[in-house]
Design a protein around this motif. Structure first.
Motif, PDB file in Angstrom:
ATOM      1  N   PHE A 138       0.823  -1.210   0.000  1.00 41.66           N
ATOM      2  CA  PHE A 138       0.000   0.000   0.000  1.00 41.66           C
ATOM      3  C   PHE A 138       0.859   1.263   0.000  1.00 41.66           C
ATOM      4  O   PHE A 138       0.579   2.218  -0.737  1.00 41.66           O
ATOM      5  CB  PHE A 138      -0.926  -0.003   1.215  1.00 41.66           C
ATOM      6  CG  PHE A 138      -1.776   1.236   1.329  1.00 41.66           C
ATOM      7  CD1 PHE A 138      -2.891   1.409   0.525  1.00 41.66           C
ATOM      8  CD2 PHE A 138      -1.443   2.236   2.232  1.00 41.66           C
ATOM      9  CE1 PHE A 138      -3.671   2.559   0.623  1.00 41.66           C
ATOM     10  CE2 PHE A 138      -2.215   3.392   2.335  1.00 41.66           C
ATOM     11  CZ  PHE A 138      -3.330   3.547   1.529  1.00 41.66           C
ATOM     12  N   VAL A 139       1.917   1.283   0.813  1.00 48.30           N
ATOM     13  CA  VAL A 139       2.766   2.475   0.922  1.00 48.30           C
ATOM     14  C   VAL A 139       3.427   2.799  -0.412  1.00 48.30           C
ATOM     15  O   VAL A 139       3.421   3.954  -0.872  1.00 48.30           O
ATOM     16  CB  VAL A 139       3.822   2.296   2.024  1.00 48.30           C
ATOM     17  CG1 VAL A 139       4.897   3.368   1.933  1.00 48.30           C
ATOM     18  CG2 VAL A 139       3.163   2.339   3.404  1.00 48.30           C
ATOM     19  N   TYR A 140       4.009   1.798  -1.070  1.00 47.38           N
ATOM     20  CA  TYR A 140       4.676   2.067  -2.344  1.00 47.38           C
ATOM     21  C   TYR A 140       3.687   2.442  -3.456  1.00 47.38           C
ATOM     22  O   TYR A 140       4.053   3.124  -4.410  1.00 47.38           O
ATOM     23  CB  TYR A 140       5.525   0.864  -2.755  1.00 47.38           C
ATOM     24  CG  TYR A 140       6.861   0.847  -2.062  1.00 47.38           C
ATOM     25  CD1 TYR A 140       7.936   1.581  -2.560  1.00 47.38           C
ATOM     26  CD2 TYR A 140       7.050   0.121  -0.893  1.00 47.38           C
ATOM     27  CE1 TYR A 140       9.159   1.580  -1.919  1.00 47.38           C
ATOM     28  CE2 TYR A 140       8.269   0.124  -0.245  1.00 47.38           C
ATOM     29  CZ  TYR A 140       9.320   0.846  -0.758  1.00 47.38           C
ATOM     30  OH  TYR A 140      10.527   0.862  -0.113  1.00 47.38           O
ATOM     31  N   TRP A 141       2.478   2.022  -3.301  1.00 45.15           N
ATOM     32  CA  TRP A 141       1.450   2.348  -4.286  1.00 45.15           C
ATOM     33  C   TRP A 141       0.930   3.778  -4.105  1.00 45.15           C
ATOM     34  O   TRP A 141       0.735   4.514  -5.077  1.00 45.15           O
ATOM     35  CB  TRP A 141       0.298   1.345  -4.169  1.00 45.15           C
ATOM     36  CG  TRP A 141      -0.893   1.621  -5.042  1.00 45.15           C
ATOM     37  CD1 TRP A 141      -0.886   2.055  -6.348  1.00 45.15           C
ATOM     38  CD2 TRP A 141      -2.274   1.506  -4.667  1.00 45.15           C
ATOM     39  NE1 TRP A 141      -2.179   2.208  -6.815  1.00 45.15           N
ATOM     40  CE2 TRP A 141      -3.050   1.863  -5.810  1.00 45.15           C
ATOM     41  CE3 TRP A 141      -2.913   1.101  -3.506  1.00 45.15           C
ATOM     42  CZ2 TRP A 141      -4.438   1.852  -5.790  1.00 45.15           C
ATOM     43  CZ3 TRP A 141      -4.298   1.075  -3.484  1.00 45.15           C
ATOM     44  CH2 TRP A 141      -5.055   1.450  -4.623  1.00 45.15           C
ATOM     45  N   ARG A 142       0.760   4.230  -2.838  1.00 48.06           N
ATOM     46  CA  ARG A 142       0.006   5.441  -2.580  1.00 48.06           C
ATOM     47  C   ARG A 142       0.817   6.613  -2.024  1.00 48.06           C
ATOM     48  O   ARG A 142       0.282   7.719  -1.935  1.00 48.06           O
ATOM     49  CB  ARG A 142      -1.128   5.140  -1.592  1.00 48.06           C
ATOM     50  CG  ARG A 142      -2.161   4.148  -2.117  1.00 48.06           C
ATOM     51  CD  ARG A 142      -2.881   4.672  -3.332  1.00 48.06           C
ATOM     52  NE  ARG A 142      -3.608   5.900  -3.059  1.00 48.06           N
ATOM     53  CZ  ARG A 142      -4.182   6.668  -3.967  1.00 48.06           C
ATOM     54  NH1 ARG A 142      -4.085   6.336  -5.258  1.00 48.06           N
ATOM     55  NH2 ARG A 142      -4.824   7.759  -3.625  1.00 48.06           N
ATOM     56  N   LEU A 143       2.069   6.428  -1.654  1.00 53.86           N
ATOM     57  CA  LEU A 143       2.837   7.521  -1.047  1.00 53.86           C
ATOM     58  C   LEU A 143       3.060   8.655  -2.052  1.00 53.86           C
ATOM     59  O   LEU A 143       3.699   8.459  -3.093  1.00 53.86           O
ATOM     60  CB  LEU A 143       4.181   6.991  -0.545  1.00 53.86           C
ATOM     61  CG  LEU A 143       5.099   8.024   0.132  1.00 53.86           C
ATOM     62  CD1 LEU A 143       4.469   8.542   1.416  1.00 53.86           C
ATOM     63  CD2 LEU A 143       6.465   7.427   0.426  1.00 53.86           C
ATOM     64  N   GLU A 144       2.565   9.852  -1.735  1.00 50.43           N
ATOM     65  CA  GLU A 144       2.652  10.979  -2.667  1.00 50.43           C
ATOM     66  C   GLU A 144       3.175  12.262  -2.020  1.00 50.43           C
ATOM     67  O   GLU A 144       3.742  13.110  -2.702  1.00 50.43           O
ATOM     68  CB  GLU A 144       1.260  11.284  -3.261  1.00 50.43           C
ATOM     69  CG  GLU A 144       0.662  10.159  -4.090  1.00 50.43           C
ATOM     70  CD  GLU A 144       1.330  10.003  -5.453  1.00 50.43           C
ATOM     71  OE1 GLU A 144       2.195  10.843  -5.792  1.00 50.43           O
ATOM     72  OE2 GLU A 144       1.001   9.034  -6.170  1.00 50.43           O
ATOM     73  N   ASP A 203       1.423  12.083   3.717  1.00 50.25           N
ATOM     74  CA  ASP A 203       1.188  10.643   3.548  1.00 50.25           C
ATOM     75  C   ASP A 203       2.224   9.846   4.338  1.00 50.25           C
ATOM     76  O   ASP A 203       1.889   8.875   5.030  1.00 50.25           O
ATOM     77  CB  ASP A 203       1.285  10.248   2.070  1.00 50.25           C
ATOM     78  CG  ASP A 203       0.132  10.770   1.243  1.00 50.25           C
ATOM     79  OD1 ASP A 203      -0.909  11.105   1.820  1.00 50.25           O
ATOM     80  OD2 ASP A 203       0.289  10.833   0.008  1.00 50.25           O
ATOM     81  N   ARG A 242       8.841   2.487  -7.384  1.00 53.14           N
ATOM     82  CA  ARG A 242       7.559   2.008  -6.844  1.00 53.14           C
ATOM     83  C   ARG A 242       7.272   0.577  -7.321  1.00 53.14           C
ATOM     84  O   ARG A 242       6.982  -0.315  -6.525  1.00 53.14           O
ATOM     85  CB  ARG A 242       6.419   2.904  -7.320  1.00 53.14           C
ATOM     86  CG  ARG A 242       6.317   4.262  -6.697  1.00 53.14           C
ATOM     87  CD  ARG A 242       5.035   4.929  -7.195  1.00 53.14           C
ATOM     88  NE  ARG A 242       4.943   6.326  -6.834  1.00 53.14           N
ATOM     89  CZ  ARG A 242       4.499   6.774  -5.661  1.00 53.14           C
ATOM     90  NH1 ARG A 242       4.136   5.913  -4.731  1.00 53.14           N
ATOM     91  NH2 ARG A 242       4.424   8.068  -5.424  1.00 53.14           N
ATOM     92  N   MET A 285       1.743   6.859   7.028  1.00 52.42           N
ATOM     93  CA  MET A 285       1.985   5.559   6.404  1.00 52.42           C
ATOM     94  C   MET A 285       3.237   4.866   6.958  1.00 52.42           C
ATOM     95  O   MET A 285       3.226   3.653   7.189  1.00 52.42           O
ATOM     96  CB  MET A 285       2.138   5.719   4.894  1.00 52.42           C
ATOM     97  CG  MET A 285       0.872   6.056   4.149  1.00 52.42           C
ATOM     98  SD  MET A 285       1.197   6.154   2.362  1.00 52.42           S
ATOM     99  CE  MET A 285      -0.413   6.641   1.750  1.00 52.42           C
TER     100      MET A 285
END
Length: 453
Positions: A341-347, A351, A423, A355
């Protein structure tokens, strides 16, 4: 049940001053061991940018950083596989002192290296010392205290490792502040961090003067039952069917955790560097972007380590209350889901601030299990060898994972805009946590059992 719970709540009652000293040396060696690891993680990009010169692209720097990390892990694996066996043969206290000396001296020398290849080779040598600490430290504690005190001290050894991680984060924040104020030169400020890593040499002096071998090892020595030869414990370890099976299970668990942390989790810092730089540049607030990025990364890392400490405490509770097997299953499942989830959504930095604690709690939780569970799998004659082999073979796998991650980001996903290659390569590597989930289902349950001495 009430008496048992009360005894566990007061696990520190009756512990002698010398037992506290053993814990202080073992946990201190592991604490500074982790401080050294995290200094490397936090400073490697800056150091290699300096050493490789202005003509090296960021992609080249990040690729070489992964190679340096792989060499560090290879040295770690070599140290772990040899120091554990040497400790079973010649004494765990003696070899622990030597391991601490090696990693502290080599880290200090890193502060004065002049080329990126010197940097990488010194990390290889540092890894040899770093790899020797864990198996020896947990074996000494496990054989010096018993019962609830053993479980608590082994768990605290790993919890205190996050103090080393946090200490590294604060050290970097301090060095960054001094560099921004021009109190120290901004160019080469990373050298001050590696100089700090030489401090545990003082701990090695105290260890060499006062640390004694544990009673089970001394009894084996008096009985002439120690392993024969420098690496003779491997023969004894592999000759016994139960030891072989436990070695396989322990190794699979450790491989999943170590690869997940070093070949996946550690590159969250590199992802943050790219994401935060883009974020602060878009804000266009006129500030020093590099300083803003460094500060945000430091706070994200600090929060990640706080989360890691909480995850270890939660793992310890589950392992003590419900058993080692369910604790590992839950821990690896959480690591798989949260890291993906972190590598997908960290922006953004925001975050990261919520996270990273969750990812730290999930990934680091199982490391409390390694210190608690691995010494329970092996008998006294081969405990140092078994623990060190299981825990540190994962370093070779993590080194392979680092090379694989580098290939994924520079070859398979190279056509994507940054930071997408990082990512996607990390998300693919998250599959390693599935190994831990499967291995935990076959792990022998040791909750409530005495050490096999």
């Amino acid at each position: 049940m009430t008496v048992s719970a009360g005894a566990k709540a007061r696990w520190w009652k009756g512990i002698t001053g010398y037992q506290w000293f053993v814990f202080a040396v073992a946990a201190g060696g592991w604490l500074f061991d982790n401080l050294d690891q995290r200094i490397f993680s936090l400073a490697r990009i800056t150091a290699l940018q300096d050493l490789m010169g202005p003509h090296a692209s960021m992609l080249d720097v990040q690729a070489f950083a992964k190679q340096a990390t792989a060499l560090f892990l290879i040295g770690w694996g070599i140290g772990g596989l040899t120091f554990g066996a040497l400790g079973d043969r010649f004494g765990r206290a003696r070899l622990l002192t030597i391991a601490i000396l090696i990693y502290s001296i080599c880290t200090g020398l890193t502060a004065i290296c002049q080329t990126h290849w010197e940097f990488a080779l010194l990390r290889l040598a540092t890894g040899v010392g770093v790899g020797g600490v864990f198996g020896l430290a947990v074996a000494l504690i496990a054989e010096t205290v018993s019962g609830a005190a053993r479980l608590a001290m082994l768990a605290l050894l790993q919890v205190l490792s996050t103090v080393g991680n946090i200490g590294a984060a604060f050290a970097k924040m301090g060095v960054d502040t001094l560099a921004s104020q021009q109190t120290i030169p901004a160019d080469g400020s990373w050298r001050w961090l590696f100089a700090i890593g030489a401090i545990p040499a003082l701990l090695a002096v105290a260890s060499g003067m006062f640390l004694r071998e544990a009673e089970p090892w001394l009894k084996l020595k008096q009985a002439g039952a120690l392993p024969k030869g420098w690496l003779g414990s491997y023969g004894q370890l592999l000759a016994d069917r139960e030891e072989r099976r436990n070695l396989l299970i322990g190794t699979l668990l450790a491989v999943a955790g170590v690869v997940g942390l070093w070949a996946v989790g550690e590159y969250a810092v590199d992802l943050q560097d790219a994401v935060f730089t883009t974020y602060f540049a878009a804000q266009n607030n006129g500030g020093n972007i590099a300083a803003q990025v460094a500060q945000a990364k430091n706070w994200a890392y600090l929060l990640q380590m706080v989360g890691g400490a909480m995850g270890m405490l939660i793992f310890t509770y589950i392992a003590d209350r419900y058993g080692r097997r369910p604790a590992f299953t839950i821990g690896f499942s959480a690591a798989f889901v949260m890291t993906l989830f972190v590598y997908w959504r960290l922006e953004t930095p925001t975050d990261a601030y919520w996270m990273m604690p969750l990812m730290g709690a999930a990934q680091l939780s199982v490391f409390a299990g390694f210190s608690i569970y691995l010494p329970e799998l092996f008998g006294a004659r081969v405990r140092g060898t078994g623990v060190s082999f299981a825990y540190n073979l994962g370093r070779f796998a993590a080194a392979g994972g680092s090379f694989a991650s580098a290939l994924l980001s520079t070859r398979m996903f190279a056509g994507f805009d940054a930071p997408a290659p990082l990512r996607y390569s990390a998300m693919v590597m998250c599959a390693v946590f599935l190994i831990g989930i499967v291995a935990s289902r076959f792990a022998p349950e040791t909750r409530g059992m005495s050490l096999r001495d």
